[in-house]
Design a protein around this motif. Structure first.
Motif, PDB file in Angstrom:
ATOM      1  N   GLY A   9       6.240 -12.648 -47.163  1.00 48.70           N
ATOM      2  CA  GLY A   9       6.331 -11.881 -48.395  1.00 48.70           C
ATOM      3  C   GLY A   9       7.361 -10.774 -48.381  1.00 48.70           C
ATOM      4  N   LEU A  10       8.148 -10.680 -47.301  1.00 54.23           N
ATOM      5  CA  LEU A  10       9.171  -9.649 -47.220  1.00 54.23           C
ATOM      6  C   LEU A  10      10.442 -10.071 -47.946  1.00 54.23           C
ATOM      7  N   SER A  11      11.068  -9.131 -48.613  1.00 55.18           N
ATOM      8  CA  SER A  11      12.374  -9.397 -49.209  1.00 55.18           C
ATOM      9  C   SER A  11      13.416  -9.490 -48.111  1.00 55.18           C
ATOM     10  N   ALA A  12      14.576 -10.061 -48.447  1.00 55.42           N
ATOM     11  CA  ALA A  12      15.650 -10.145 -47.460  1.00 55.42           C
ATOM     12  C   ALA A  12      16.055  -8.758 -46.978  1.00 55.42           C
ATOM     13  N   ARG A  13      16.066  -7.785 -47.874  1.00 57.33           N
ATOM     14  CA  ARG A  13      16.443  -6.421 -47.508  1.00 57.33           C
ATOM     15  C   ARG A  13      15.425  -5.810 -46.541  1.00 57.33           C
ATOM     16  N   LYS A  14      14.137  -6.024 -46.804  1.00 57.94           N
ATOM     17  CA  LYS A  14      13.128  -5.456 -45.909  1.00 57.94           C
ATOM     18  C   LYS A  14      13.141  -6.128 -44.538  1.00 57.94           C
ATOM     19  N   VAL A  15      13.483  -7.394 -44.479  1.00 58.63           N
ATOM     20  CA  VAL A  15      13.660  -8.058 -43.186  1.00 58.63           C
ATOM     21  C   VAL A  15      14.774  -7.367 -42.396  1.00 58.63           C
ATOM     22  N   GLU A  16      15.883  -7.091 -43.075  1.00 62.43           N
ATOM     23  CA  GLU A  16      16.997  -6.395 -42.414  1.00 62.43           C
ATOM     24  C   GLU A  16      16.561  -5.017 -41.918  1.00 62.43           C
ATOM     25  N   TYR A  17      15.802  -4.315 -42.726  1.00 57.31           N
ATOM     26  CA  TYR A  17      15.349  -2.981 -42.338  1.00 57.31           C
ATOM     27  C   TYR A  17      14.431  -3.037 -41.115  1.00 57.31           C
ATOM     28  N   LEU A  18      13.505  -3.993 -41.104  1.00 60.13           N
ATOM     29  CA  LEU A  18      12.585  -4.107 -39.971  1.00 60.13           C
ATOM     30  C   LEU A  18      13.323  -4.463 -38.680  1.00 60.13           C
ATOM     31  N   VAL A  19      14.301  -5.318 -38.796  1.00 56.04           N
ATOM     32  CA  VAL A  19      15.093  -5.687 -37.625  1.00 56.04           C
ATOM     33  C   VAL A  19      15.871  -4.481 -37.113  1.00 56.04           C
ATOM     34  N   ASP A  20      16.463  -3.720 -38.030  1.00 56.96           N
ATOM     35  CA  ASP A  20      17.219  -2.544 -37.611  1.00 56.96           C
ATOM     36  C   ASP A  20      16.304  -1.508 -36.969  1.00 56.96           C
ATOM     37  N   LEU A  21      15.113  -1.335 -37.527  1.00 58.72           N
ATOM     38  CA  LEU A  21      14.136  -0.426 -36.931  1.00 58.72           C
ATOM     39  C   LEU A  21      13.775  -0.869 -35.516  1.00 58.72           C
ATOM     40  N   ALA A  22      13.516  -2.171 -35.365  1.00 53.83           N
ATOM     41  CA  ALA A  22      13.173  -2.696 -34.039  1.00 53.83           C
ATOM     42  C   ALA A  22      14.309  -2.486 -33.043  1.00 53.83           C
ATOM     43  N   LEU A  23      15.535  -2.647 -33.491  1.00 47.63           N
ATOM     44  CA  LEU A  23      16.690  -2.434 -32.610  1.00 47.63           C
ATOM     45  C   LEU A  23      16.780  -0.981 -32.157  1.00 47.63           C
ATOM     46  N   HIS A  24      16.532  -0.051 -33.070  1.00 43.74           N
ATOM     47  CA  HIS A  24      16.578   1.361 -32.705  1.00 43.74           C
ATOM     48  C   HIS A  24      15.528   1.695 -31.646  1.00 43.74           C
ATOM     49  N   PHE A  25      14.324   1.167 -31.819  1.00 44.22           N
ATOM     50  CA  PHE A  25      13.267   1.417 -30.835  1.00 44.22           C
ATOM     51  C   PHE A  25      13.573   0.725 -29.508  1.00 44.22           C
TER      52      PHE A  25
END
Length: 215
Positions: A97-113
């Motif tokens: 149910g995630l939008s393409a933009r929210k997928v990108e955001y979650l991936v970027d968040l995971a990369l930062h952590f």
């Protein structure tokens, strides 16, 4: 067989009872709402990554919709960690149910952590503006998301999330008979909430939603 996920035991902030006592004394609306809501409270989440991920999922959608998407997303990895999220397939995340933009955001968040770029161990000692500045530098982390993090993970007591549409709606309904509310109007109402704006905001949210707000 599905993996058994460890449940994090949550607890209400130790200032909750004191805050409620203050708000009942100082604010006519909360004097009515707090007893109506009953014996529930904001429960602090112990995992920074999960809290921020939930906030991203909850951006610009209702509490109920955010919960449904989160439940589907959280069922995909064996555990909700940055590295596990980085291993997920984009198609599976979109199907949750995630939008393409929210997928990108979650991936970027995971990369930062995962890369250690964030000062996670220092957050408890940092003041609210310093934490907000660090978080909003991450792609997809808005001021709204940073405020949710301060409230739901760090349990900071005096956050007023003026970018939250539901809070503004609640202030309009309870204090202005449904008339439009400006940020200045909201700040004026919140003067009576200091130094417990986070607690007051939570009760306003709870008055409009059938489920407790949880980010």
């Amino acid at each position: 067989m599905a993996a058994i996920k460890k449940e994090v035991i949550a607890s209400a902030p130790d200032y909750w009872a004191e805050a409620c006592k203050h708000l009942i004394k100082k604010d006519r609306v909360l004097r009515r709402l707090i007893p109506q809501v009953g014996d529930v409270a904001l429960y602090q989440r112990g995992d920074a990554f999960t809290t921020l991920a939930r906030s991203i999922v909850g951006q610009q959608v209702s509490v109920a919709s955010a919960q449904r998407v989160w439940d589907r997303l959280a069922a995909l990895p064996r555990s909700m960690t940055p590295r596990s999220v980085l291993k997920l397939k984009v198609d599976d995340m979109r199907a949750a149910g995630l939008s393409a933009r929210k997928v990108e955001y979650l991936v970027d968040l995971a990369l930062h952590f995962d890369s250690g770029q964030l000062h996670v161990k220092q957050w408890n000692q940092m003041d609210d503006p310093a934490i907000v500045a660090e978080l909003v530098a991450i792609r997809g982390i808005s001021r709204w998301t940073a405020d949710m993090f301060l409230i739901f993970h760090l349990a900071r007591p005096n956050v007023l999330p003026l970018d939250d549409a539901t809070l503004i709606q609640g202030i309009s309904q309870h204090y202005f008979s449904g008339d439009p509310v400006s940020r200045s109007d909201a700040r004026e109402v919140a003067q009576a909430w200091n130094p417990w704006c986070s607690v007051a905001s939570w009760y306003i949210w709870r008055s409009l939603a059938p489920l407790p707000v949880d980010y």
